[in-house]
Enzyme design. Sequence first.
Site, PDB file in Angstrom:
ATOM      1  N   ARG A  59     -28.410  14.474   0.908  1.00 35.23           N
ATOM      2  CA  ARG A  59     -27.129  15.178   1.109  1.00 35.23           C
ATOM      3  C   ARG A  59     -27.237  16.121   2.317  1.00 35.23           C
ATOM      4  NH1 ARG A  59     -26.874  17.046  -3.453  1.00 35.23           N
ATOM      5  NH2 ARG A  59     -25.516  15.462  -4.316  1.00 35.23           N
ATOM      6  N   TYR A 118     -35.591  23.829  18.668  1.00 35.88           N
ATOM      7  CA  TYR A 118     -36.413  24.183  19.828  1.00 35.88           C
ATOM      8  C   TYR A 118     -35.705  23.607  21.050  1.00 35.88           C
ATOM      9  CZ  TYR A 118     -40.930  24.778  22.224  1.00 35.88           C
ATOM     10  OH  TYR A 118     -41.912  25.146  23.084  1.00 35.88           O
ATOM     11  N   ARG A 120     -36.630  35.939  30.559  1.00 28.40           N
ATOM     12  CA  ARG A 120     -36.636  34.612  31.205  1.00 28.40           C
ATOM     13  C   ARG A 120     -36.685  33.581  30.086  1.00 28.40           C
ATOM     14  NH1 ARG A 120     -39.243  30.531  30.197  1.00 28.40           N
ATOM     15  NH2 ARG A 120     -41.309  30.679  31.097  1.00 28.40           N
ATOM     16  N   LYS A 138     -40.138  29.163  17.927  1.00 31.65           N
ATOM     17  CA  LYS A 138     -41.584  28.961  18.094  1.00 31.65           C
ATOM     18  C   LYS A 138     -42.281  29.136  16.744  1.00 31.65           C
ATOM     19  CE  LYS A 138     -41.932  28.639  22.740  1.00 31.65           C
ATOM     20  NZ  LYS A 138     -42.670  27.689  23.546  1.00 31.65           N
ATOM     21  N   GLU A 143     -43.890  35.554  24.966  1.00 30.41           N
ATOM     22  CA  GLU A 143     -43.040  34.395  25.250  1.00 30.41           C
ATOM     23  C   GLU A 143     -41.911  34.780  26.190  1.00 30.41           C
ATOM     24  OE1 GLU A 143     -43.833  31.341  23.706  1.00 30.41           O
ATOM     25  OE2 GLU A 143     -42.456  30.603  25.215  1.00 30.41           O
ATOM     26  N   ASP A 144     -41.740  34.010  27.208  1.00 35.89           N
ATOM     27  CA  ASP A 144     -40.561  34.088  28.076  1.00 35.89           C
ATOM     28  C   ASP A 144     -40.276  35.476  28.620  1.00 35.89           C
ATOM     29  OD1 ASP A 144     -40.520  31.431  27.551  1.00 35.89           O
ATOM     30  OD2 ASP A 144     -38.509  31.339  26.724  1.00 35.89           O
ATOM     31  N   ASP A 192     -47.902  32.338  26.073  1.00 36.84           N
ATOM     32  CA  ASP A 192     -47.647  30.916  25.849  1.00 36.84           C
ATOM     33  C   ASP A 192     -47.237  30.209  27.141  1.00 36.84           C
ATOM     34  OD1 ASP A 192     -47.122  28.601  24.311  1.00 36.84           O
ATOM     35  OD2 ASP A 192     -45.003  29.107  24.253  1.00 36.84           O
ATOM     36  N   ASP A 193     -46.428  30.871  27.963  1.00 35.65           N
ATOM     37  CA  ASP A 193     -45.909  30.201  29.162  1.00 35.65           C
ATOM     38  C   ASP A 193     -46.998  29.990  30.205  1.00 35.65           C
ATOM     39  OD1 ASP A 193     -43.013  30.070  28.445  1.00 35.65           O
ATOM     40  OD2 ASP A 193     -43.412  32.197  28.165  1.00 35.65           O
ATOM     41  N   ALA A 234     -45.162  29.742  34.768  1.00 33.90           N
ATOM     42  CA  ALA A 234     -45.567  28.438  34.252  1.00 33.90           C
ATOM     43  C   ALA A 234     -46.295  27.631  35.332  1.00 33.90           C
ATOM     44  CB  ALA A 234     -44.350  27.689  33.725  1.00 33.90           C
ATOM     45  N   ASN A 266     -37.379  23.470  31.301  1.00 32.68           N
ATOM     46  CA  ASN A 266     -36.520  23.426  30.113  1.00 32.68           C
ATOM     47  C   ASN A 266     -35.283  24.281  30.330  1.00 32.68           C
ATOM     48  OD1 ASN A 266     -38.402  21.929  28.546  1.00 32.68           O
ATOM     49  ND2 ASN A 266     -39.594  23.787  28.270  1.00 32.68           N
ATOM     50  N   ASN A 300     -45.026  19.782  26.492  1.00 27.38           N
ATOM     51  CA  ASN A 300     -44.481  21.069  26.074  1.00 27.38           C
ATOM     52  C   ASN A 300     -45.550  21.831  25.297  1.00 27.38           C
ATOM     53  OD1 ASN A 300     -43.009  23.080  24.374  1.00 27.38           O
ATOM     54  ND2 ASN A 300     -41.277  22.197  25.463  1.00 27.38           N
TER      55      ASN A 300
HETATM   56  N1  LIG Z   1     -42.873  22.400  29.452  1.00 27.82           N
HETATM   57  C1  LIG Z   1     -43.279  23.556  28.994  1.00 27.82           C
HETATM   58  O1  LIG Z   1     -44.030  23.650  28.011  1.00 27.82           O
HETATM   59  C2  LIG Z   1     -42.846  24.801  29.672  1.00 27.82           C
HETATM   60  C3  LIG Z   1     -41.858  24.785  30.605  1.00 27.82           C
HETATM   61  N2  LIG Z   1     -41.490  25.940  31.209  1.00 27.82           N
HETATM   62  C4  LIG Z   1     -40.368  25.868  32.117  1.00 27.82           C
HETATM   63  O2  LIG Z   1     -40.774  26.128  33.425  1.00 27.82           O
HETATM   64  C5  LIG Z   1     -39.676  26.647  34.137  1.00 27.82           C
HETATM   65  C6  LIG Z   1     -40.158  27.785  34.999  1.00 27.82           C
HETATM   66  O3  LIG Z   1     -40.627  28.859  34.220  1.00 27.82           O
HETATM   67  P1  LIG Z   1     -41.282  30.140  34.941  1.00 27.82           P
HETATM   68  O4  LIG Z   1     -42.412  29.729  35.798  1.00 27.82           O
HETATM   69  O5  LIG Z   1     -41.589  31.164  33.952  1.00 27.82           O
HETATM   70  O6  LIG Z   1     -40.026  30.613  35.807  1.00 27.82           O
HETATM   71  P2  LIG Z   1     -39.943  31.347  37.173  1.00 27.82           P
HETATM   72  O7  LIG Z   1     -38.536  31.679  37.385  1.00 27.82           O
HETATM   73  O8  LIG Z   1     -40.956  32.435  37.221  1.00 27.82           O
HETATM   74  O9  LIG Z   1     -40.434  30.257  38.229  1.00 27.82           O
HETATM   75  C7  LIG Z   1     -39.619  29.320  38.839  1.00 27.82           C
HETATM   76  C8  LIG Z   1     -40.296  28.868  40.103  1.00 27.82           C
HETATM   77  O10 LIG Z   1     -39.514  27.848  40.671  1.00 27.82           O
HETATM   78  C9  LIG Z   1     -39.254  28.158  42.020  1.00 27.82           C
HETATM   79  N3  LIG Z   1     -37.973  27.650  42.470  1.00 27.82           N
HETATM   80  C10 LIG Z   1     -36.730  28.064  42.121  1.00 27.82           C
HETATM   81  N4  LIG Z   1     -35.801  27.390  42.823  1.00 27.82           N
HETATM   82  C11 LIG Z   1     -36.470  26.554  43.641  1.00 27.82           C
HETATM   83  C12 LIG Z   1     -36.085  25.615  44.613  1.00 27.82           C
HETATM   84  N5  LIG Z   1     -34.814  25.405  44.898  1.00 27.82           N
HETATM   85  N6  LIG Z   1     -37.038  24.929  45.249  1.00 27.82           N
HETATM   86  C13 LIG Z   1     -38.341  25.130  44.955  1.00 27.82           C
HETATM   87  N7  LIG Z   1     -38.781  26.003  44.055  1.00 27.82           N
HETATM   88  C14 LIG Z   1     -37.857  26.710  43.397  1.00 27.82           C
HETATM   89  C15 LIG Z   1     -39.242  29.685  42.084  1.00 27.82           C
HETATM   90  O11 LIG Z   1     -39.430  30.091  43.427  1.00 27.82           O
HETATM   91  P3  LIG Z   1     -39.519  31.629  43.855  1.00 27.82           P
HETATM   92  O12 LIG Z   1     -40.854  32.072  43.363  1.00 27.82           O
HETATM   93  O13 LIG Z   1     -39.437  31.573  45.345  1.00 27.82           O
HETATM   94  O14 LIG Z   1     -38.383  32.324  43.205  1.00 27.82           O
HETATM   95  C16 LIG Z   1     -40.416  29.983  41.152  1.00 27.82           C
HETATM   96  O15 LIG Z   1     -41.618  29.874  41.842  1.00 27.82           O
HETATM   97  C17 LIG Z   1     -38.620  27.019  33.092  1.00 27.82           C
HETATM   98  O16 LIG Z   1     -37.577  26.066  33.107  1.00 27.82           O
HETATM   99  C18 LIG Z   1     -39.342  26.931  31.801  1.00 27.82           C
HETATM  100  O17 LIG Z   1     -38.502  26.510  30.755  1.00 27.82           O
HETATM  101  C19 LIG Z   1     -42.105  27.121  30.967  1.00 27.82           C
HETATM  102  C20 LIG Z   1     -43.097  27.189  30.037  1.00 27.82           C
HETATM  103  C21 LIG Z   1     -43.492  26.048  29.272  1.00 27.82           C
HETATM  104  C1  LIG Z   2     -41.463  25.692  26.394  1.00 33.23           C
HETATM  105  C2  LIG Z   2     -41.437  27.052  26.865  1.00 33.23           C
HETATM  106  O1  LIG Z   2     -42.205  27.876  26.418  1.00 33.23           O
HETATM  107  C3  LIG Z   2     -40.520  27.410  27.908  1.00 33.23           C
HETATM  108  O2  LIG Z   2     -39.808  26.555  28.431  1.00 33.23           O
HETATM  109  O3  LIG Z   2     -40.491  28.594  28.251  1.00 33.23           O
HETATM  110 MG   LIG Z   3     -41.632  29.822  26.954  1.00 33.20          MG
END
Ligand SMILES: NC(=O)C1=CN([C@@H]2O[C@H](COP(=O)(O)OP(=O)(O)OC[C@H]3O[C@@H](n4cnc5c(N)ncnc54)[C@H](OP(=O)(O)O)[C@@H]3O)[C@@H](O)[C@H]2O)C=CC1
Ligand SMILES: CC(=O)C(=O)O
Ligand SMILES: [Mg+2]
Length: 534
Positions: free
Chosen positions: A24, A69, A123, A141, A212-213, A235-236, A276, A382, A426
């Site tokens: 159900r 998630y 973030r 999470k 996280e984030d 985690d990231d 990341a 993501n 992930n």
């Molecule tokens: N698969 C998984 O398990 C995980 C995935 N993620 C995902 O990773 C992504 C990034 O997270 P996070 O690193 O914390 O975020 P940030 O915002 O810190 O990093 C994003 C990066 O991407 C760069 N960027 C943005 N726009 C452009 C562009 N047009 N061309 C090239 N580079 C670009 C940024 O550049 P600049 O430094 O110049 O601003 C920065 O270096 C998120 O979507 C998150 O969900 C995160 C953790 C786990």
């Molecule tokens: C999966 C994860 O931790 C993130 O996208 O931030």
């Molecule tokens: Mg995260």
Amino acid sequence: MPFAPSSSIARLPPYLFNTDHRHRVLTQLRSKATGLEKYIYLNGLKEREPNLFYEILLANMLEIVPILYTPTVGDACSNYSHIWRRPEGLYVTIEHKGHIREVLRQWHAGHSARIAVVTDGSRILGLGDLGANGLPISVGKLDLYVAGAGIKPATTLPICLDLGTNTTKFHDDPLYLGLRRRRPDTPEMDEFMHEFMEAMTEIFPQLLVQFEDFSTDNAFRYLDLFRNQYRVFNDDIQGTGSVVLSGFFNAARLSAAAAGTPLTDQRILFFGAGSAGIGVAKQLLSFFTLQGLSVEEAKSRIWTVDSKGLITADRKGLQEHKKFFARTDYDGPALTKLEDVINYVKPTALLGLSTVRNAFDEQVVRLMSSLNARPIIFPLSNPVSLCEVDYEDAIKWTNGSVIFASGSPYKTLEYNGKRYEPGQGNNMYIFPGIGLGAILAKARHITDSMVEQASIALASSLTDEEKKADLVYPRLVRIRDLSCQIALAVIRAAQKDNVDENLLFRNLSDEALLEYIRAKQWQPTTLNHHLPRL
Ligand SMILES: NC(=O)C1=CN([C@@H]2O[C@H](COP(=O)(O)OP(=O)(O)OC[C@H]3O[C@@H](n4cnc5c(N)ncnc54)[C@H](OP(=O)(O)O)[C@@H]3O)[C@@H](O)[C@H]2O)C=CC1
Ligand SMILES: CC(=O)C(=O)O
Ligand SMILES: [Mg+2]
């Protein structure tokens, strides 16, 4: 004897015992039109019938994880102030500064928390600063800690730190649940974070804290500040690094076999250099060092790109976290277009952590395909709405040769009569096992080698059938078993690093310890729980 029905029986429909309540619940869930409605429904189910919620989650991981998630939790966060029903975690706000202990004690009444997921909402996935709306990410999470590792629900503690938000549209939203103020400057936030971590450790002495984030600067900052002082990991940075290293081990094996080259010939291009991207790049150094290369040699096989293009050491005002991988061997004009960077680097692997939807367009993917018999393409951002390339496009543009893993889930598909199954790179594969291992070992800290060993354990866990299907990650339905194997590796690494306080495990064989870990996993109780509570 006169008939005297009890009041509870009278409230039950007569045929209830002959029906399957789980069926159900699933039918009701599936009748909802959108992911967000399903999220709200599941949230209510968890409140009313927690055992049934976890049982259904465990039995339907592939269907339900994408709701609780990524990707749907992203919608839940974006709309949280509007869909809010009931308290489900702890808010510690900047206004509590000076009184954080008292706030935490309120939660402590009746709880013995062992694992907290803490976000400051700055973030959330790739969706930016969502402020107090970030709580569902901590809740989601922790649902995976329960489902994936068997952590007891009552010992999980979701926390959102409400320090304000710089997304000013929330300040004007009458339903917004958080403080209507901008975020504090670094010294004020530092004071808050120090008080918070001291209070957490005092009130919950056995607690493991998962950050996280947090926005990138703060993610690195608080990991560096606290990792040797408290039982904490990010985690990231570390979870993502560990899970991607794991998938990369398996992807590189397939790619190198197709090219007939040694594993050390891999050349990895990161598109995105935030917490990341850089976290993963640092972890991938060990892919090369484990094959016998030095750290310098390993570093030379990694290139990073941010919003300004290829990151080079001569760039003015380069942020601290980008310096390690900044190239010193390129002195041409700035390479700002991804295709130009690819033509220069000739990568075997392209990893996206950029939050830029469709950044890996047809030209980019075809270029990768022209350079590699089996290109490794991991669009890891993501939620799906920010993924660098959809699975179907990646398959089509590489004629099926791509080795693919994305951050959010894609479905298995057919192309030219052949079945293709995507990987999901992930951190959800890793953090439950790291948490389980660290909690059981009573580890004082989460060391680099615990994170690395978690990765190796996950990479080694592919079954023969999964290898035959060219998978780079094991199937998610095996998560409980995977978490046990990861926990075992984490405990052994903690012992080697002398951070384990549970010394009893040192005398157990791997088999006995694995058995112990399995027995420790919480199961939803099956006694009558498929009936609604009266
Ligand atoms: N698969 C998984 O398990 C995980 C995935 N993620 C995902 O990773 C992504 C990034 O997270 P996070 O690193 O914390 O975020 P940030 O915002 O810190 O990093 C994003 C990066 O991407 C760069 N960027 C943005 N726009 C452009 C562009 N047009 N061309 C090239 N580079 C670009 C940024 O550049 P600049 O430094 O110049 O601003 C920065 O270096 C998120 O979507 C998150 O969900 C995160 C953790 C786990
Ligand atoms: C999966 C994860 O931790 C993130 O996208 O931030
Ligand atoms: Mg995260």
